[in-house]
Design an enzyme around this catalytic site. Structure first.
Site, mmCIF file in Angstrom:
data_model
loop_
_atom_site.group_PDB
_atom_site.id
_atom_site.type_symbol
_atom_site.label_atom_id
_atom_site.label_comp_id
_atom_site.label_asym_id
_atom_site.label_seq_id
_atom_site.Cartn_x
_atom_site.Cartn_y
_atom_site.Cartn_z
ATOM 1 N N HIS A 1 -56.211 25.569 48.759
ATOM 2 C CA HIS A 1 -56.109 26.113 47.524
ATOM 3 C C HIS A 1 -56.679 25.838 45.749
ATOM 4 O O HIS A 1 -57.295 24.737 45.584
ATOM 5 C CB HIS A 1 -54.155 26.704 47.715
ATOM 6 C CG HIS A 1 -53.567 25.108 47.242
ATOM 7 N ND1 HIS A 1 -53.820 24.132 46.789
ATOM 8 C CD2 HIS A 1 -53.037 24.233 48.128
ATOM 9 C CE1 HIS A 1 -53.821 23.034 46.924
ATOM 10 N NE2 HIS A 1 -52.814 22.606 47.845
ATOM 11 N N GLU A 2 -56.154 26.393 44.864
ATOM 12 C CA GLU A 2 -56.041 26.257 43.966
ATOM 13 C C GLU A 2 -56.312 24.992 43.965
ATOM 14 O O GLU A 2 -57.156 24.308 42.641
ATOM 15 C CB GLU A 2 -55.671 27.328 42.765
ATOM 16 C CG GLU A 2 -56.321 28.781 42.468
ATOM 17 C CD GLU A 2 -58.182 28.822 42.048
ATOM 18 O OE1 GLU A 2 -58.282 27.565 41.359
ATOM 19 O OE2 GLU A 2 -58.326 29.523 42.726
ATOM 20 N N GLY A 3 -55.689 24.020 43.800
ATOM 21 C CA GLY A 3 -54.807 22.843 43.592
ATOM 22 C C GLY A 3 -56.505 21.976 44.324
ATOM 23 O O GLY A 3 -56.665 21.095 43.421
ATOM 24 N N HIS A 4 -56.906 22.801 45.139
ATOM 25 C CA HIS A 4 -58.091 21.626 45.693
ATOM 26 C C HIS A 4 -59.228 21.898 45.050
ATOM 27 O O HIS A 4 -59.110 21.012 44.756
ATOM 28 C CB HIS A 4 -57.619 22.088 47.682
ATOM 29 C CG HIS A 4 -57.169 21.596 48.511
ATOM 30 N ND1 HIS A 4 -55.942 22.782 49.107
ATOM 31 C CD2 HIS A 4 -56.492 20.335 48.440
ATOM 32 C CE1 HIS A 4 -55.216 22.359 49.834
ATOM 33 N NE2 HIS A 4 -55.427 20.700 49.481
ATOM 34 N N GLN B 1 -52.205 14.407 41.409
ATOM 35 C CA GLN B 1 -51.188 14.007 40.741
ATOM 36 C C GLN B 1 -49.341 14.708 41.979
ATOM 37 O O GLN B 1 -49.146 14.158 42.345
ATOM 38 C CB GLN B 1 -51.061 14.641 39.681
ATOM 39 C CG GLN B 1 -50.056 13.766 39.071
ATOM 40 C CD GLN B 1 -49.033 12.518 39.052
ATOM 41 O OE1 GLN B 1 -50.044 11.841 38.417
ATOM 42 N NE2 GLN B 1 -48.185 12.296 39.134
ATOM 43 N N GLN C 1 -48.890 8.800 46.862
ATOM 44 C CA GLN C 1 -50.146 8.998 47.974
ATOM 45 C C GLN C 1 -51.368 8.290 47.132
ATOM 46 O O GLN C 1 -52.025 7.355 47.528
ATOM 47 C CB GLN C 1 -50.613 10.749 48.507
ATOM 48 C CG GLN C 1 -52.479 10.060 49.203
ATOM 49 C CD GLN C 1 -52.835 11.788 49.781
ATOM 50 O OE1 GLN C 1 -52.440 11.348 50.616
ATOM 51 N NE2 GLN C 1 -53.090 12.628 49.277
ATOM 52 N N SER D 1 -49.599 24.160 47.892
ATOM 53 C CA SER D 1 -49.354 23.564 48.860
ATOM 54 C C SER D 1 -49.898 24.316 49.794
ATOM 55 O O SER D 1 -49.484 25.940 49.667
ATOM 56 C CB SER D 1 -48.050 22.970 49.058
ATOM 57 O OG SER D 1 -48.027 21.909 49.773
ATOM 58 N N ARG E 1 -48.369 24.385 52.388
ATOM 59 C CA ARG E 1 -47.261 23.943 53.563
ATOM 60 C C ARG E 1 -46.594 25.607 53.012
ATOM 61 O O ARG E 1 -45.810 26.165 53.002
ATOM 62 C CB ARG E 1 -46.676 23.328 53.757
ATOM 63 C CG ARG E 1 -47.203 21.753 54.569
ATOM 64 C CD ARG E 1 -46.368 20.412 54.331
ATOM 65 N NE ARG E 1 -46.839 20.108 55.509
ATOM 66 C CZ ARG E 1 -47.604 18.962 56.043
ATOM 67 N NH1 ARG E 1 -48.220 18.508 54.343
ATOM 68 N NH2 ARG E 1 -47.608 18.346 56.412
HETATM 69 O O1 PAF Z 1 -53.296 14.805 50.975
HETATM 70 C C1 PAF Z 1 -54.269 15.320 51.543
HETATM 71 O O2 PAF Z 1 -54.319 15.641 52.541
HETATM 72 C C2 PAF Z 1 -54.510 14.381 52.862
HETATM 73 O O3 PAF Z 1 -53.068 13.104 52.628
HETATM 74 C C3 PAF Z 1 -55.565 13.414 52.462
HETATM 75 C C4 PAF Z 1 -55.564 12.427 51.661
HETATM 76 C C5 PAF Z 1 -56.675 14.244 52.307
HETATM 77 C C6 PAF Z 1 -55.584 12.410 53.709
HETATM 78 O O4 PAF Z 1 -55.411 13.033 55.297
#
Ligand code: PAF
Length: 294
Positions: free
Chosen positions: A46-49, A160, A165, A197, A199
């Site tokens: 998504h746009e976040g990625h 963030q 994580q 997200s 999800r």
């Molecule tokens: O944030 C995620 O999408 C996952 O936890 C990651 C960092 C790609 C590890 O599988």
């Protein structure tokens, strides 16, 4: 709305699956000694990625993205099987962003036969998300350590949105002396404030409308903090009050913690992380904001 690939004339990214093909592709990428930025993902972009990919592009001449739905970070009964895998769309989005190399390993490329090694970051991994999802961060650290060993990037970009994580992976890289600089990109939000997200796609129309409760609750806490409220209990109560108006939202946790140790705060004296998790229908959603003392 999921992002659509932008029609831009770009060179198609190289694609690798096996470790051998990854290493060959990386050798040719690095032939001119350029720096490499890496964005690990589980796909369903998504746009976040994509914002992380854009930050990565600005930080280094070469960008590598991995797409791997990591079985080790899902507990039995979680959504590993139904996690969305729109691979063709993801590839097109990454091509439009000018990514140089997409690595799509198979499970056996990341977890070789006989594999027994796990990476566990003490102290930070069993609270908040880790307490609701035991073993989750061992799965995340184990996979990210392996992805980093394989790609050997100069920069690692993380969101963030999963602040815990990001913190744990920063700690892991420092503790394992990994020669990589870890950077965080900000959380991207839908127009109504819902954090982006993969999800979110699980939500029905009614659930999607109520999912805004997470960011609304955080906004209420942020306003109180700005007005001078320092009691963690009162901040959490304000978030809960906001959530009361959203019957489809079921609290998992509301936490006001030290952003470096993740220990709960009674009072916000300096920096803080305000983090929430809730179930909305079939989705478990998280969100947070970092509070920085002026
Ligand atoms: O944030 C995620 O999408 C996952 O936890 C990651 C960092 C790609 C590890 O599988």
């Amino acid at each position: 709305m999921p992002p659509r690939p932008r029609p831009r004339a770009r060179k198609r990214p190289a694609r690798a699956r096996s470790l051998d093909s990854l290493r060959r592709a990386l050798a040719s990428l690095r032939a001119r000694g350029e720096r490499v930025a890496f964005v690990p993902t589980m796909g369903a972009l998504h746009e976040g990625h994509l914002s992380l990919v854009r930050l990565a592009r600005r930080s280094a001449p070469r960008v590598v993205v991995s797409i791997f739905v990591n079985p080790l970070q899902f507990a039995p009964g979680e959504d590993f099987r139904r996690y969305p895998r729109p691979l063709a769309r993801d590839r097109a989005l990454l091509a439009a962003e000018g990514v140089d190399l997409i690595w799509e390993p198979r499970v056996e490329d990341v977890y070789p036969k006989g594999d027994r090694t796990r990476v566990y970051v003490e102290g930070l991994s069993d609270v908040l998300e880790g307490s609701s999802r035991p073993g989750h961060y061992t799965g995340v650290c184990t996979v990210v350590a392996r992805l980093l060993n394989a790609v050997q990037p100069d920069l690692l970009w993380l969101g963030q949105k999963d602040a815990q994580q990001a913190l744990i992976l920063e700690r892991m890289c420092a503790d394992l002396l990994l020669p990589v600089e870890v950077r965080r990109g900000p959380t991207l939000r839908e127009e109504d404030g819902l954090a982006m997200s993969s999800r979110n796609s699980y939500l029905s129309h009614a659930e999607r409308q109520q999912a805004v409760a997470l960011s609304q609750g955080l906004a209420a806490a942020w306003i109180l903090l700005r007005e001078g409220e320092r009691s963690a209990q009162r901040l959490a109560a304000a978030i809960r009050r906001e959530w009361d108006g959203y019957p489809l939202v079921r609290e998992d946790y509301i936490a006001i913690v030290d952003p470096a140790s993740l220990e709960p705060l009674q009072r916000v004296r300096g920096h803080a992380l305000v983090a929430v998790a809730a179930h909305v229908g079939p989705a478990r959603l998280i969100d947070n904001f970092p509070w920085r003392a002026r």
